[in-house]
Write a protein that holds these residues in place. Sequence first.
Motif, PDB file in Angstrom:
ATOM      1  N   PRO A 497       0.834  -1.223   0.000  1.00 42.80           N
ATOM      2  CA  PRO A 497       0.000   0.000   0.000  1.00 42.80           C
ATOM      3  C   PRO A 497       0.855   1.253   0.000  1.00 42.80           C
ATOM      4  O   PRO A 497       1.811   1.378   0.766  1.00 42.80           O
ATOM      5  N   GLY A 498       0.525   2.181  -0.888  1.00 44.29           N
ATOM      6  CA  GLY A 498       1.237   3.440  -0.980  1.00 44.29           C
ATOM      7  C   GLY A 498       2.484   3.398  -1.826  1.00 44.29           C
ATOM      8  O   GLY A 498       3.114   4.437  -2.038  1.00 44.29           O
ATOM      9  N   ALA A 499       2.870   2.202  -2.312  1.00 44.04           N
ATOM     10  CA  ALA A 499       4.090   2.060  -3.109  1.00 44.04           C
ATOM     11  C   ALA A 499       3.722   1.775  -4.564  1.00 44.04           C
ATOM     12  O   ALA A 499       2.717   1.119  -4.848  1.00 44.04           O
ATOM     13  N   THR A 500       4.539   2.268  -5.473  1.00 45.25           N
ATOM     14  CA  THR A 500       4.351   2.062  -6.904  1.00 45.25           C
ATOM     15  C   THR A 500       5.345   1.032  -7.408  1.00 45.25           C
ATOM     16  O   THR A 500       6.557   1.174  -7.171  1.00 45.25           O
ATOM     17  N   PRO A 501       4.877  -0.034  -8.079  1.00 48.02           N
ATOM     18  CA  PRO A 501       5.820  -1.021  -8.614  1.00 48.02           C
ATOM     19  C   PRO A 501       6.608  -0.444  -9.776  1.00 48.02           C
ATOM     20  O   PRO A 501       6.040   0.235 -10.642  1.00 48.02           O
ATOM     21  N   ARG A 502       7.895  -0.721  -9.800  1.00 53.74           N
ATOM     22  CA  ARG A 502       8.766  -0.261 -10.879  1.00 53.74           C
ATOM     23  C   ARG A 502       9.267  -1.445 -11.696  1.00 53.74           C
ATOM     24  O   ARG A 502      10.434  -1.511 -12.065  1.00 53.74           O
ATOM     25  N   PHE A 503       8.364  -2.383 -11.955  1.00 52.16           N
ATOM     26  CA  PHE A 503       8.677  -3.528 -12.803  1.00 52.16           C
ATOM     27  C   PHE A 503       7.425  -3.850 -13.613  1.00 52.16           C
ATOM     28  O   PHE A 503       6.307  -3.466 -13.232  1.00 52.16           O
ATOM     29  N   PRO A 504       7.552  -4.522 -14.753  1.00 49.55           N
ATOM     30  CA  PRO A 504       6.376  -4.820 -15.577  1.00 49.55           C
ATOM     31  C   PRO A 504       5.389  -5.714 -14.831  1.00 49.55           C
ATOM     32  O   PRO A 504       5.768  -6.752 -14.282  1.00 49.55           O
ATOM     33  N   VAL A 505       4.131  -5.309 -14.800  1.00 47.62           N
ATOM     34  CA  VAL A 505       3.063  -6.065 -14.145  1.00 47.62           C
ATOM     35  C   VAL A 505       2.147  -6.617 -15.235  1.00 47.62           C
ATOM     36  O   VAL A 505       1.524  -5.859 -15.980  1.00 47.62           O
ATOM     37  N   PHE A 511      -4.101 -12.473  -6.086  1.00 51.32           N
ATOM     38  CA  PHE A 511      -2.724 -12.929  -5.886  1.00 51.32           C
ATOM     39  C   PHE A 511      -1.760 -11.766  -5.714  1.00 51.32           C
ATOM     40  O   PHE A 511      -0.605 -11.964  -5.357  1.00 51.32           O
ATOM     41  N   GLY A 512      -2.191 -10.528  -5.953  1.00 52.41           N
ATOM     42  CA  GLY A 512      -1.328  -9.371  -5.855  1.00 52.41           C
ATOM     43  C   GLY A 512      -0.922  -8.883  -7.229  1.00 52.41           C
ATOM     44  O   GLY A 512      -1.757  -8.647  -8.112  1.00 52.41           O
ATOM     45  N   GLU A 533       6.748   7.693  -2.117  1.00 52.83           N
ATOM     46  CA  GLU A 533       7.163   9.060  -1.837  1.00 52.83           C
ATOM     47  C   GLU A 533       6.903   9.403  -0.373  1.00 52.83           C
ATOM     48  O   GLU A 533       5.960   8.911   0.238  1.00 52.83           O
ATOM     49  N   GLY A 534       7.771  10.240   0.164  1.00 57.43           N
ATOM     50  CA  GLY A 534       7.623  10.716   1.531  1.00 57.43           C
ATOM     51  C   GLY A 534       8.111  12.141   1.634  1.00 57.43           C
ATOM     52  O   GLY A 534       8.529  12.758   0.658  1.00 57.43           O
ATOM     53  N   ARG A 535       8.061  12.668   2.816  1.00 58.19           N
ATOM     54  CA  ARG A 535       8.543  14.032   3.041  1.00 58.19           C
ATOM     55  C   ARG A 535       9.127  14.119   4.438  1.00 58.19           C
ATOM     56  O   ARG A 535       8.695  13.439   5.365  1.00 58.19           O
ATOM     57  N   GLN A 536      10.138  14.962   4.529  1.00 59.16           N
ATOM     58  CA  GLN A 536      10.829  15.177   5.786  1.00 59.16           C
ATOM     59  C   GLN A 536      11.010  16.680   5.971  1.00 59.16           C
ATOM     60  O   GLN A 536      11.424  17.380   5.055  1.00 59.16           O
ATOM     61  N   GLU A 537      10.675  17.163   7.154  1.00 65.28           N
ATOM     62  CA  GLU A 537      10.784  18.591   7.437  1.00 65.28           C
ATOM     63  C   GLU A 537      11.990  18.842   8.335  1.00 65.28           C
ATOM     64  O   GLU A 537      12.152  18.182   9.372  1.00 65.28           O
ATOM     65  N   VAL A 538      12.837  19.798   7.912  1.00 66.79           N
ATOM     66  CA  VAL A 538      14.027  20.163   8.678  1.00 66.79           C
ATOM     67  C   VAL A 538      13.871  21.613   9.099  1.00 66.79           C
ATOM     68  O   VAL A 538      14.047  22.538   8.284  1.00 66.79           O
ATOM     69  N   PRO A 539      13.512  21.893  10.350  1.00 65.57           N
ATOM     70  CA  PRO A 539      13.420  23.299  10.804  1.00 65.57           C
ATOM     71  C   PRO A 539      14.811  23.902  10.966  1.00 65.57           C
ATOM     72  O   PRO A 539      15.753  23.221  11.393  1.00 65.57           O
TER      73      PRO A 539
END
Length: 678
Positions: A497-505, A511-512, A533-539
């Motif tokens: 969940p939340g991830a994109t496959p980078r191989f031919p489907v 079965f997934g 994708e994610g994000r990180q905040e650096v104050p």
Amino acid sequence: MRRALLLACLALPAALAAGAEELPVRAVTLSNAGLIQIERAGSLAPDASVTFRAPAEDVDDILKSLVLRDPGGVVEGLRLPAQDLEAEAFRGLPLRSEDFASRVAVLRALRGQAVEAGGSTGRIADAEEAEGGLRLSLLTPQGLRLLLLREGEEVRLTDAALAARLARAAEAMAASRTADERQIEIRLRGAGAAREVGFAYVAAAPLWKPSWRLLVPTSDGEARLQGWAVVENRSGADWDGVRLALVSGNPAAYRQALYAPIRVTRPELPVRVAEQVTVTADTGARPVAEAQAQAERAGSAPARAMRAAPAPVAAAPAPAPPPVANFSDGVAALPAATAAASAGRVAFTLPAPVALRAGETANLPFLDTTLPAERLWWVQDVNARNPLNAVRLRNTGSSVLPDGLAAVYGAAGPESGAYLGDAEIRAVAPGETRLLAFARDRDVLLNSATASGERPVRIEFRRGVVVIGTLRREEVALAIDPRGARGKLVVDLPRRPGATPRFPVAAEGDFGLRHEAVLDGSATTLRFAFEREGRQEVPLWDAGLSDPILLRWREVDVEREQRRLPGGPGMLETLRTVLERLRADAAGRVELEAVAAGLAEARRRLETARGAIRQYLAAEAVLTRARAAVEDRTGAEREEARRRLNQASLAAERAGSAADAAWEAWQQAVQAVVARTG
């Protein structure tokens, strides 16, 4: 002499009502939902009714689903014994079913009833076994009369209504000995000549179970699929030349208690009485137990070690197998059933009538077809040591192939006639394909390893905050050594969940994610990467501080809080690490370089301010000592102390001004950085 005494009042009526006819079973439909539809039909006389016997457990379903076909008659209703027929039959009678254990028990239970026996009339007082017969004591108007009744003599109740009820109770008791069946009577009112009548109902039944015989080729080609149906007759009636249909579907089916008496429970209103006073006895004080806190420590799972791919192993050339005839050419053909499909269901009607006695089981053929087939390897778990041997089938027919278990045989070559394994077939609609795994190939080796990493990909800004867009890559490497074998490999991987496959489907399903590759015989490694994708905040400063542009150096311990200030240790190093991993063309990189440069300038000025503040603090310490010296001295020494106090005061003032200037310069550098992020 011990045989039961004949009681004329207990003579049983005929088992079937006069004019009742039992119609034969003409058609049966079995469903894989655990249901059976039975159709009976036949010629019926104008005034006759229909009767049949059915298992007691089916009566609810019969009452729910019975449908009658009578073109020239009117339905008057359906009759059958009560569910608890014995208890109902004995309700209100002076005896119970257990009293029929002996003739003495029957007569003793009828004490007080008026009877005629041995030429005398009176009421039963007592009965007992005696030498030579049954001794019966009667109360007559003249007194007590003793009779000795021998075999064949009667005891007749003078109350005809009671005698009839006893007869019905005896009949019910006899019927209860076969309580697993009920006799059902359908009353019809017809006119004119005999007519063709039929009825049908649906009840629970053992579901029919398809089993398959699958003959697979050694490579791509055609597979032969034969279907057999395991059928059980648990309907309570023989099937003699019935039309049998096998239905595969998913109907909504319910049970409802229509046969069992249901009484509605009413609330009971109690009689009002004086309220009772209850007192719980005092057991005295008890010591107070102190609670003890128990700390729980969460253990972290050890990281899974990376496993290396297996080294390729050279395959020895296999000797050429001797020629073997195709096994499928000699397999007997099966008579094919007629398939009729409708919305969500398919019915296979067998071509020939079926005869199956009640309680028997049969295995009947219903399908024989060929389907396009493809042999391949199938990986469902990348951590497995070996892949599965599988075949891919496509349903080119016009009807759904129902769920079932297939025994897989080889059709040609070295596998000809050999049992290869079992495979589960889930319902296959026309045009659909299914993978069927039947064995594990121990000649092909698998090994897997996992890795993950995260890198920055873009930069955004918010006042005082650097927002780093990250891309996390999770990769599964699957090393395969087919040892010289060639063919297609199918790999199923679970979704993330939340991830994109980078191989031919190739396909997605329960079965997934499915990936397909072709092996050329040499060792290879397949890589399956997922990116999220994610994000990180650096104050740029600690949000717990006030705005650094408004902060006064006299209000904060700069030495202790320098890590929380813009330009302090840690923040600049974090941004420089991000720049090292950020691509040159990444969005926001130029701006981040400018912010890092501005933060470096802020650090330089912060160091200058820290030095100025330390000098001021040193000057303040000297000034404090000078003031103390003035107070401690007298005369000429006091004048000298005053001169030194003036010098210390001027030095402290100059140091404070220098610290103010350095702090203001730092704040200007910070304001420039904030302007770039705002």
